[in-house]
Write an enzyme that holds these catalytic residues in place. Structure first.
Site, short mmCIF file in Angstrom:
data_model
loop_
_atom_site.label_atom_id
_atom_site.label_comp_id
_atom_site.label_asym_id
_atom_site.label_seq_id
_atom_site.Cartn_x
_atom_site.Cartn_y
_atom_site.Cartn_z
N THR A 18 -1.61 -6.71 0.00
CA THR A 18 -1.34 -6.40 -1.27
C THR A 18 -2.23 -6.84 -2.04
OG1 THR A 18 0.79 -8.80 -1.42
CG2 THR A 18 1.27 -6.36 -1.29
N ARG A 22 2.76 -11.51 -7.12
CA ARG A 22 3.61 -10.73 -8.22
C ARG A 22 4.53 -11.51 -8.68
NH1 ARG A 22 3.33 -4.93 -10.22
NH2 ARG A 22 0.36 -5.05 -10.34
N SER A 113 1.27 -5.99 -14.37
CA SER A 113 0.55 -4.68 -14.19
C SER A 113 1.78 -4.18 -15.33
CB SER A 113 0.77 -3.58 -13.61
OG SER A 113 0.38 -2.69 -13.90
N HIS A 114 2.57 -2.94 -14.95
CA HIS A 114 3.69 -2.11 -16.49
C HIS A 114 4.73 -2.94 -15.84
CE1 HIS A 114 3.40 -1.05 -12.22
NE2 HIS A 114 5.45 -0.49 -12.07
N LYS A 126 -4.57 -11.51 -9.09
CA LYS A 126 -4.65 -10.90 -8.42
C LYS A 126 -6.47 -11.39 -8.66
CE LYS A 126 -5.85 -6.30 -10.59
NZ LYS A 126 -6.07 -4.89 -9.68
N ASP A 277 -0.81 1.00 -20.48
CA ASP A 277 0.86 0.08 -19.66
C ASP A 277 0.10 -1.54 -20.12
OD1 ASP A 277 -1.59 -0.60 -17.54
OD2 ASP A 277 -0.27 -1.14 -16.71
N ASP A 279 -1.42 -3.83 -18.77
CA ASP A 279 -2.55 -4.28 -18.34
C ASP A 279 -4.22 -3.31 -19.02
OD1 ASP A 279 -1.77 -3.20 -16.34
OD2 ASP A 279 -3.21 -4.42 -15.18
N ASP A 281 -4.57 -0.25 -17.47
CA ASP A 281 -4.60 0.62 -16.53
C ASP A 281 -4.36 2.19 -16.27
OD1 ASP A 281 -3.32 -0.39 -14.84
OD2 ASP A 281 -3.87 -1.00 -13.46
N ARG A 282 -3.18 2.11 -16.20
CA ARG A 282 -2.26 3.16 -16.49
C ARG A 282 -2.53 4.22 -18.13
NH1 ARG A 282 3.01 2.59 -12.83
NH2 ARG A 282 2.43 1.66 -11.31
N THR A 344 -1.23 4.68 -0.65
CA THR A 344 -0.86 4.53 -2.47
C THR A 344 -1.86 2.82 -2.96
OG1 THR A 344 0.68 5.10 -2.01
CG2 THR A 344 0.89 3.74 -3.97
N GLU A 363 -3.59 8.27 -9.43
CA GLU A 363 -2.41 8.52 -8.28
C GLU A 363 -1.83 8.92 -9.67
OE1 GLU A 363 -2.05 4.85 -6.16
OE2 GLU A 363 -3.02 3.87 -7.63
N GLU A 364 -0.25 9.44 -8.92
CA GLU A 364 0.80 10.09 -10.06
C GLU A 364 1.03 8.92 -10.43
OE1 GLU A 364 3.70 8.61 -8.53
OE2 GLU A 364 2.53 7.40 -7.46
N SER A 365 1.57 7.65 -10.47
CA SER A 365 2.03 6.64 -10.94
C SER A 365 1.51 6.36 -12.08
CB SER A 365 1.29 5.45 -9.97
OG SER A 365 0.39 5.09 -9.75
N LYS A 376 -8.16 1.79 -11.91
CA LYS A 376 -8.39 3.06 -12.52
C LYS A 376 -8.23 1.94 -14.31
CE LYS A 376 -3.00 1.46 -11.85
NZ LYS A 376 -2.53 1.71 -10.54
N ARG A 496 10.41 5.36 -3.02
CA ARG A 496 10.82 6.04 -4.20
C ARG A 496 9.61 7.90 -3.12
NH1 ARG A 496 8.67 2.79 -8.10
NH2 ARG A 496 7.06 1.00 -8.15
C1 G1P Z 1 2.96 1.43 -7.70
C2 G1P Z 1 2.40 2.83 -7.68
C3 G1P Z 1 1.09 2.45 -6.78
C4 G1P Z 1 -0.29 1.90 -8.38
C5 G1P Z 1 0.32 0.45 -7.85
C6 G1P Z 1 0.29 -0.91 -8.82
O1 G1P Z 1 2.60 0.50 -6.12
O2 G1P Z 1 3.36 4.04 -7.33
O3 G1P Z 1 0.31 4.48 -7.08
O4 G1P Z 1 -0.87 1.77 -7.45
O5 G1P Z 1 1.83 0.67 -8.28
O6 G1P Z 1 0.00 -0.04 -10.14
P1 G1P Z 1 4.29 1.07 -5.20
O7 G1P Z 1 4.96 -0.66 -6.46
O8 G1P Z 1 4.77 2.52 -5.61
O9 G1P Z 1 3.69 -0.12 -4.22
ZN ZN Z 2 -1.71 -1.60 -14.75
#
Ligand code: G1P
Ligand code: ZN
Length: 543
Positions: A18, A22, A113-114, A126, A277, A279, A281-282, A344, A363-365, A376, A496
């Site tokens: 990772t 976190r 992050s989110h 990180k 989000d 931080d 980046d999303r 991912t 990314e889809e996220s 991102k 997921r």
């Molecule tokens: C999730 C998102 C992934 C993103 C990551 C960090 O990871 O699915 O696309 O890069 O957060 O923001 P996951 O919890 O699925 O491992």
């Molecule tokens: Zn983020």
């Protein structure tokens, strides 16, 4: 000032593979916990002696205290210079930019992050390498190894540094440079986008709502959208970062940014809506009455990026994470450029960007970005959309309809099963993995499996192999289901399930997405025996 050597014992640290650590905030607040990780980073990269680091975070609870600790430790470890955002604030993409702009030795970014923030919520840290991106696996594994054997850390015994205004301070032998968190980032955006066209757009009455979700992009969006580009005051909402993000969940998707969604679907909707989000980046993109999935957003940005000055020469290639829909692939194919499918996680885009193989990634996220930084970038995506809207002069809904008429539509949704017992989630994945070879030709809920495999990725630049990156099932009729376990959840396991159904250019693009995906949803649920193994008949979060 003599550094103190504090003896310590190994921590339960970063999971191998990772890109950061976190945990619950209270875990980070335990004596020595943060310190162990930070010292492990310095030790793993060959020491901090004479080096320069960027330090900043998203302003969540514990951000300020953690930054003071990191600065004392960097100084005690002999670092020459630390570049810190005012009040300890830096969005993740802005930190990535500062790392690159100043030719530093990397940076420590504080964020979960989110994930929600606060004393009872989440915190994270990180290390990003000198290219500005999350440390690659070789580095993070080294950090992890160090956390398992660490027995001391170095720190100065000093007062806190005043981070409230730009300027330089001495901390032991280290210089702390406090910088405006927005200025350099804004200057970078101005090189990429046609700010005059954006000013004209807003001057012409174009309306927008940007929901900063009480998180880090508030100051960035207010400065750029309202002050520089002339959008009316009030365009940015929830624009003051708070330590617990106003008690919310700073994840820009239709579930957590529901007030914005409601406004955009209502009678008084502005022309354009966006959110970012914790931080920064999303991103979430939504037009009047039209939600744009992150997968579609990547495809539209790829097809139209040349309208922005920073991408006028075209794209070298596009990269998307495997679970992201194939919408961008169709654009890349039509443009005759390469399209990469990565595991991912943003770190996998780093080598492609550094090697000049890809220009846009997504990314889809809700993560989209380009080679301008190595993270991102939420606000960047919003500005690129604005640039496209300004040049094309049509509403978001029309841009989408036009795109689908040309490339077809990849109906897409992600279904998350959260806080699942770890053992049950592992059983589901291993059972399905074992069944993969027998699936082709079998029908589930009326849909026949065409192909099934487990995704593995060989990095085309550095040759590294990443295995076990998700189970994939393709069905007759253009549907795909993907299953993987989250690597970022902090409570049990999160399964997921990513669902996709293609409808060609001539087919119906106006269906409700969940309805269009009902077939593949049921087929995947049956093939993976979700209800039997997890005891859940429906997902917790649908995005
Ligand atoms: C999730 C998102 C992934 C993103 C990551 C960090 O990871 O699915 O696309 O890069 O957060 O923001 P996951 O919890 O699925 O491992
Ligand atoms: Zn983020």
């Amino acid at each position: 000032m003599t550094p103190q050597t504090v003896s310590t014992t190994p921590i339960e640290g970063q999971k191998p593979g990772t890109s950061g650590l976190r945990k619950k905030t209270r875990v980070f607040m335990r004596p020595g916990y943060l310190e162990n990780f930070v010292q492990s980073v310095f030790d793993a990269i060959g020491g901090a002696e004479g080096k320069t680091f960027v330090v900043g975070g998203d302003g969540r609870f514990f951000n300020r205290a953690a930054i003071q600790t990191i600065l004392r430790m960097a100084a005690a470890n002999g670092a020459a210079r630390a570049i810190v955002g005012r009040d300890g604030l830096l969005s993740t993409p802005a930190a990535s930019h500062l790392i690159r702009l100043n030719g530093t030795d990397g940076g420590l970014i504080l964020s979960a992050s989110h994930n929600p923030g606060g004393e009872n919520a989440d915190f994270g840290i990180k290390f990003n390498t000198p290219n500005g991106g999350p440390a690659p696996e070789g580095v993070t594994n080294g950090i992890f190894r160090r956390t398992t054997e660490i027995d001391r850390y170095l720190i100065l015994d000093t007062d806190d540094i005043d981070l409230s205004s730009p300027g330089e301070h001495a901390l032991g032998g280290m210089t702390v440079a406090v910088v405006d968190p927005v200025a350099d980032y804004e200057a970078l955006m101005e090189t990429l986008f046609d700010f005059d066209a954006l000013r004209a757009l807003f001057a012409g009455g174009f309306t927008m709502r940007f929901d900063a979700m009480h998180a880090i992009t508030g100051p960035y969006a207010t400065a750029i959208l309202e002050r520089t580009l002339g959008a009316p005051v009030g365009t940015v909402i929830n624009g003051t970062p708070s330590e617990d993000f106003g008690g919310g969940h700073p994840d820009p998707n239709p579930v957590w940014a529901k007030p914005l969604m409601d406004e955009m679907m209502g009678a008084e909707a502005p022309d354009f809506g966006a959110a970012s989000d914790g931080d920064g980046d999303r991103n979430m993109i939504v037009g009047r009455g039209t939600y744009v999935t992150p997968s579609d957003s990547l495809a539209v940005l790829a097809a139209n990026a040349h309208l922005a000055p920073g991408y006028a020469d075209g794209l070298a290639g596009v990269a998307r994470s495997m679970p992201t829909s194939a919408a961008a692939d169709r654009v890349a194919e039509a443009m005759g450029i390469a399209c990469y499918e990565t595991p991912t996680g943003w770190k996998f885009f780093g080598t492609l960007l550094d090697a000049g193989k890809a220009t846009l990634c997504g990314e889809e996220s809700a993560g989209t970005g380009s080679n301008h930084v190595r993270e991102k970038d939420g606000l960047w995506a919003v500005l690129l959309w604005l640039n496209i809207l300004a040049k094309r002069g049509m509403p978001v809904a029309e841009i989408m309809a036009d795109h689908w008429a040309r490339y077809g539509r990849n109906y897409y949704s992600r279904h998350d099963y959260e806080a699942v017992p770890v053992e049950a989630a592992n059983t589901l994945m291993s059972d399905l993995r074992a069944a993969l070879p027998d699936l082709p030709g079998r029908a589930f809920a009326g849909m026949t499996v065409k192909k099934a495999d487990e995704f593995a990725y060989r990095d085309p630049v550095d040759g590294s192999l990443s295995e076990g990156q998700g189970l994939r099932l393709w069905f007759e009729g253009g549907a795909r289901g993907v299953l993987r376990l989250s690597g970022t959840g902090t409570d049990g396991a999160t399964l997921r399930v990513y669902l996709e159904q293609y409808a060609g250019p001539e087919e119906d693009h106006g269906r409700d997405a969940q309805e269009a995906l009902a077939g593949v949803r049921d087929a995947v649920a049956e093939a993976a025996r979700i209800e039997a193994l997890l005891g859940r008949s429906a997902p917790d979060v649908v995005t």
